[in-house]
Design a protein around this motif. Structure first.
Motif, PDB file in Angstrom:
ATOM      1  N   GLN A 156     -10.516  36.701  33.418  1.00 12.64           N
ATOM      2  CA  GLN A 156     -10.728  35.992  32.143  1.00 12.64           C
ATOM      3  C   GLN A 156     -12.113  35.345  32.180  1.00 12.64           C
ATOM      4  OE1 GLN A 156      -6.107  34.480  32.075  1.00 12.64           O
ATOM      5  NE2 GLN A 156      -7.674  32.992  31.533  1.00 12.64           N
ATOM      6  N   ASP A 160     -13.111  32.486  31.026  1.00 10.43           N
ATOM      7  CA  ASP A 160     -13.104  31.065  31.404  1.00 10.43           C
ATOM      8  C   ASP A 160     -13.031  30.928  32.929  1.00 10.43           C
ATOM      9  OD1 ASP A 160     -10.523  32.174  31.250  1.00 10.43           O
ATOM     10  OD2 ASP A 160      -9.535  30.281  30.775  1.00 10.43           O
ATOM     11  N   THR A 193      -4.632  36.608  24.600  1.00 14.32           N
ATOM     12  CA  THR A 193      -4.012  35.513  23.870  1.00 14.32           C
ATOM     13  C   THR A 193      -3.073  34.729  24.782  1.00 14.32           C
ATOM     14  OG1 THR A 193      -4.100  36.922  21.917  1.00 14.32           O
ATOM     15  CG2 THR A 193      -2.687  34.976  21.785  1.00 14.32           C
ATOM     16  N   ASN A 200      -4.540  28.199  32.170  1.00 18.39           N
ATOM     17  CA  ASN A 200      -4.422  27.975  30.733  1.00 18.39           C
ATOM     18  C   ASN A 200      -3.217  27.094  30.414  1.00 18.39           C
ATOM     19  OD1 ASN A 200      -5.300  31.444  30.348  1.00 18.39           O
ATOM     20  ND2 ASN A 200      -6.675  29.678  30.176  1.00 18.39           N
ATOM     21  N   ILE A 213      -3.666  23.571  28.442  1.00 15.29           N
ATOM     22  CA  ILE A 213      -3.087  23.429  27.098  1.00 15.29           C
ATOM     23  C   ILE A 213      -2.029  22.323  27.079  1.00 15.29           C
ATOM     24  CG2 ILE A 213      -1.633  24.625  25.390  1.00 15.29           C
ATOM     25  CD1 ILE A 213      -3.355  27.144  26.056  1.00 15.29           C
ATOM     26  N   THR A 232      -0.862  34.808  29.403  1.00 19.26           N
ATOM     27  CA  THR A 232      -2.211  35.033  28.872  1.00 19.26           C
ATOM     28  C   THR A 232      -2.538  36.496  29.085  1.00 19.26           C
ATOM     29  OG1 THR A 232      -2.907  32.804  29.487  1.00 19.26           O
ATOM     30  CG2 THR A 232      -4.651  34.404  29.045  1.00 19.26           C
ATOM     31  N   VAL A 281     -10.206  23.790  21.825  1.00 19.79           N
ATOM     32  CA  VAL A 281     -11.470  24.521  21.679  1.00 19.79           C
ATOM     33  C   VAL A 281     -12.665  23.609  21.954  1.00 19.79           C
ATOM     34  CG1 VAL A 281     -12.934  25.723  19.996  1.00 19.79           C
ATOM     35  CG2 VAL A 281     -10.497  26.240  20.102  1.00 19.79           C
ATOM     36  N   TYR A 322     -12.207  28.954  24.853  1.00 25.00           N
ATOM     37  CA  TYR A 322     -11.064  29.284  24.002  1.00 25.00           C
ATOM     38  C   TYR A 322     -11.549  29.523  22.573  1.00 25.00           C
ATOM     39  CZ  TYR A 322      -7.725  27.486  27.524  1.00 25.00           C
ATOM     40  OH  TYR A 322      -6.979  27.278  28.654  1.00 25.00           O
ATOM     41  N   GLN A 342      -9.860  30.390  18.490  1.00 22.97           N
ATOM     42  CA  GLN A 342      -8.608  30.386  17.736  1.00 22.97           C
ATOM     43  C   GLN A 342      -8.253  31.807  17.298  1.00 22.97           C
ATOM     44  OE1 GLN A 342      -8.442  27.544  14.559  1.00 22.97           O
ATOM     45  NE2 GLN A 342      -6.409  28.238  13.905  1.00 22.97           N
ATOM     46  N   VAL A 375      -4.481  30.395  20.810  1.00 27.48           N
ATOM     47  CA  VAL A 375      -5.867  30.464  21.282  1.00 27.48           C
ATOM     48  C   VAL A 375      -5.984  31.649  22.240  1.00 27.48           C
ATOM     49  CG1 VAL A 375      -6.494  28.022  20.980  1.00 27.48           C
ATOM     50  CG2 VAL A 375      -5.392  28.750  23.120  1.00 27.48           C
ATOM     51  N   VAL A 429      -8.782  33.779  25.204  1.00 24.25           N
ATOM     52  CA  VAL A 429     -10.026  33.882  25.990  1.00 24.25           C
ATOM     53  C   VAL A 429     -10.393  35.365  26.002  1.00 24.25           C
ATOM     54  CG1 VAL A 429      -9.629  31.825  27.420  1.00 24.25           C
ATOM     55  CG2 VAL A 429      -8.644  34.011  28.135  1.00 24.25           C
TER      56      VAL A 429
END
Ligand code: GLU
Length: 336
Positions: free
Chosen positions: A108, A110, A139, A173, A177, A213, A244, A250, A252, A270, A272
């Motif tokens: 990912q 991030d 997602t 994630n 979150i 994810t 975000v 991240y 939307q 959200v 990545v």
């Protein structure tokens, strides 16, 4: 007498120089051989004849797409054999790549950023990571047992939640979150499960919800939704804005209605970006050739999974969080 001394000195220098050169020839070429590579050093980098690609769990999207990438290398790059390996996904993959245990990794964007900078879950910067291309949105899907009374993220407090495999990006994630919602791991029972284990445990009533994810549709959720009644949980707009702004990787997104069985309405979420990262030590020519083979055979990715159809030359640097490998950079400069 003087002439003889000069000659002796010259002889010693030649000897010392030749010993030094032999030493260099036998030296470590940076290929630690853990993946069985028979690397050659050229252009200041390695050109192995065997490469390993780190993917994820078998019911995710990294695994089929990493497998398709391996097949592209096997079919279109002369003299190179590629093998896709199942792993715990992003965080583990960053470690494997940085250590030279694999040559390419699905990660990912991030997580690769955190790894390169040595922040969040990484203690030291991982200098061996370079970007090849970003691929498709992943997602963050929160799937819950329809009978568990979970309608919002806040309802996860007090529940038993699968937060992703150890070493996964999913787990990072989930943590971020939940934290934005004011929920810590002390407020519920976390279970570190792969997508397949999470789906089985949700079906059997051992967990109430799971974070996943991955590109949509994700096989683990598709299969689960045919065996058990599940719902996808939306994130509220306020919380999306906060997530975000706190973590810039991240974005939307919406999970369209009908992505899974009995999921008629769109779900706010959200995402990545998935990327292929590569070891910095590989040579420019080698990575150029692999990048060219990949982008000249994108239809092979699309046949492996719908999200493979998102990969494009134009989008290959969207959300790129690593410095591009010079081989990939050269390919994009020439092709675009
Ligand atoms: N993005 C997930 C992770 O790193 C893996 C996704 C997949 O296997 O498709 O945790």
């Amino acid at each position: 007498m003087k002439k003889r001394r000069i000659f002796t000195l010259l002889l010693i220098s030649v000897l010392v120089l030749s010993i030094f050169m032999v030493g260099c020839g036998n030296g470590d070429n940076g290929d630690n051989g853990d993946n069985g590579d028979n690397g050659e050093v050229e252009n200041g980098g390695e050109s192995p004849d065997r490469v390993a690609i780190a993917t994820g769990g078998t019911t995710g999207v990294y695994y089929p797409l990493g497998g398709a990438f391996a097949n592209i290398v096997n079919d279109y790059v002369d003299g190179v054999t590629a093998n896709a390996e199942s792993t715990g996904a992003s965080v583990e993959n960053a470690n494997l790549l940085n250590d030279g245990d694999v040559d390419f990794a699905m990660i990912q964007n991030d997580i690769s950023y955190f790894a390169f900078e040595g922040i969040e879950m990484f203690d030291t910067p991982m200098d061996n990571l370079r970007g090849l291309a970003t691929l498709y949105p992943e997602t963050i899907q929160i799937v819950a047992d329809a009978g568990a009374g979970i309608e919002s993220i806040e309802d996860l407090a007090g529940k038993r939640v699968a937060v992703g495999a150890p070493g996964s990006g999913t787990e990072a994630n989930a943590r971020q979150i939940l934290e934005v919602h004011g929920i810590t791991y002390d407020d519920f029972t976390p279970d570190y499960l792969s997508f397949a284990e999470a789906a089985d445990n949700l079906r059997d009533g051992n967990v109430d919800a799971a974070f996943v994810t991955a590109g949509t549709p994700t096989a683990a959720i598709t299969d689960l939704s045919t065996q058990h009644s599940v719902v996808l949980i939306s994130i509220s707009q306020d919380m999306i804005d906060e997530i975000v702004s706190e973590y810039p990787y991240y974005t939307q997104v919406e999970i369209p209605g009908g992505t899974y069985r009995n999921q008629d309405d769109a779900v706010d979420a959200v995402a990545v970006m998935a990327m292929i990262a590569v070891r910095a030590e590989l040579s420019e020519d080698f990575v150029y050739e692999i990048t060219a083979a990949l982008f000249e055979n994108l239809s092979d990715l699309e046949s492996a999974h719908a999200r493979g159809g998102d990969v494009s030359l134009e989008g290959a640097q969207d959300g790129m969080s690593l410095e591009l490998h010079p081989g990939a950079q050269r390919y994009f400069d020439e092709a675009q």
